[in-house]
Design an enzyme around this catalytic site. Structure first.
Site, PDB file in Angstrom:
ATOM      1  CG  ASN A  19      81.752  22.296  15.073  1.00 17.78           C
ATOM      2  OD1 ASN A  19      82.922  21.923  15.077  1.00 17.78           O
ATOM      3  ND2 ASN A  19      80.773  21.557  15.567  1.00 17.78           N
ATOM      4  CG  HIS A  44      84.155  21.188  19.996  1.00 20.24           C
ATOM      5  ND1 HIS A  44      84.828  21.524  18.836  1.00 20.24           N
ATOM      6  CD2 HIS A  44      82.954  20.671  19.595  1.00 20.24           C
ATOM      7  CE1 HIS A  44      84.080  21.215  17.791  1.00 20.24           C
ATOM      8  NE2 HIS A  44      82.947  20.710  18.220  1.00 20.24           N
ATOM      9  CB  CYS A  74      84.090  17.623  17.558  1.00 19.73           C
ATOM     10  SG  CYS A  74      82.994  18.002  16.175  1.00 19.73           S
TER      11      CYS A  74
END
Length: 319
Positions: free
Chosen positions: A276, A246, A113
């Site tokens: 996500n 994020h 990520c």
């Protein structure tokens, strides 16, 4: 002194939309349960014949078009991904071929990520060193291929997609990528991982996560990294126009904002739209901010992400 500036932004989401209600038909969950805990309302899932490189190419085309840069002027392609088409060759070389960027060298970066922040730092340094003038930086993932769709603690969290930016040499002072800080703590590698690996057991495996502990580290480390980069550049929160974190969990974003006393209206939120997407998360959020009219030229933006490894990073950019 050379620096790099974002000239174009592009994003791509696959056609298949899966809502929380759709997931509730296959696992013990509900729209209310997912939204309350994550802020996610839907995610997009790649078609069976759609590869990471396919999505990366679509996002890159839009970024190039937005920038006005010709594909033959691209010197470097960096793809941040955890889910490449194959173990090798790199996704980036496949993207280079599909885009016909014949003058570019290409490679992947794997920081999950945090990957897009890492890729930005690498491309920025190549430009600053004078080795390249134009770089495509792409985050692209098919997270759906490494999910256990019976595990509600993970399958509701992720989606597929790609985002890209064009970085170009910039001679103006205090514009473009101003500062980047990267971090890693490998002692925490067992908090978030897949159950497989090329050397480990020869299969991709599925995501395994200690969600509670990851959540705590995310708040702590994202907050500290934002403070560090602002202090390093003698800036206050008031001087920053946008914070793009994020897009993993709305509660993480809200708690970081509360801890640092960042006004909620300065936080870019797109997780509700695409869940996500790992390395694609930051460029997707940037693209959303630009397309919705939020992000303007000369805006000062903080990008921050944390991922498995554990890796995390923060980037200060003047648009």
């Amino acid at each position: 002194m050379r620096s790099s500036r974002i000239l174009g932004i592009g994003s791509y989401l696959p056609k298949s939309l899966v809502t929380n209600d759709d997931l509730a038909c296959t696992v013990a969950t509900s729209d209310e349960w997912i939204v309350k805990r994550t802020g996610i309302r839907q995610r997009y899932i790649a078609a069976d014949d759609q590869m990471t490189s396919d999505m990366a190419v679509e996002a890159a085309k839009l970024a190039l078009n937005d920038s006005g840069i010709n594909k033959q002027d691209v010197d470097l392609i960096v793809v941040a991904t955890t889910t490449p088409d194959r173990t090798f060759p790199s996704c980036a070389t496949i993207v280079q071929s599909k885009l016909e960027c014949k003058n570019a060298f290409a490679f992947d970066i794997q920081a999950v990520c945090s990957g897009f922040i890492y890729a930005m730092a690498i491309a920025d340094n190549f430009i600053k060193s004078g080795q390249v003038n134009v770089s495509l930086v792409i985050g692209a993932e098919v997270m759906s291929r490494i999910l256990d769709w019976k595990d509600r603690s993970t399958c509701v969290l992720f989606g597929d997609g790609a985002g890209a930016v064009v970085l170009s040499n910039n001679s103006a002072r205090n514009t473009g990528v101003i500062s980047t800080i990267l971090y890693s703590d490998g002692t925490l590698h067992n908090l978030l991982y897949t159950s497989g690996g090329t050397a480990y057991n020869g299969v991709a495996g599925t995501i395994c996560m200690n969600g509670t502990v990851v959540f705590e580290h995310a708040i702590e480390k994202l907050s500290a990294s934002i403070v560090e980069i602002l202090n390093k550049n003698n800036l206050s929160i008031d001087e920053v126009n946008w914070f793009v974190l994020h897009q993993a969990n709305i509660r993480i974003i809200e708690l970081v904002a509360r801890r640092l006393k960042i006004p909620s209206e300065k936080m870019v939120i797109s997780i509700n739209q695409h869940a996500n997407t790992s390395a694609a998360s930051i460029p997707l959020a940037l693209s959303y901010a630009k397309n919705s009219g939020k992000l303007k030229q000369d805006d000062l933006v903080v990008l921050a992400a944390i991922g498995a490894g554990i890796t995390w990073g923060v980037c200060l950019v003047r648009m």
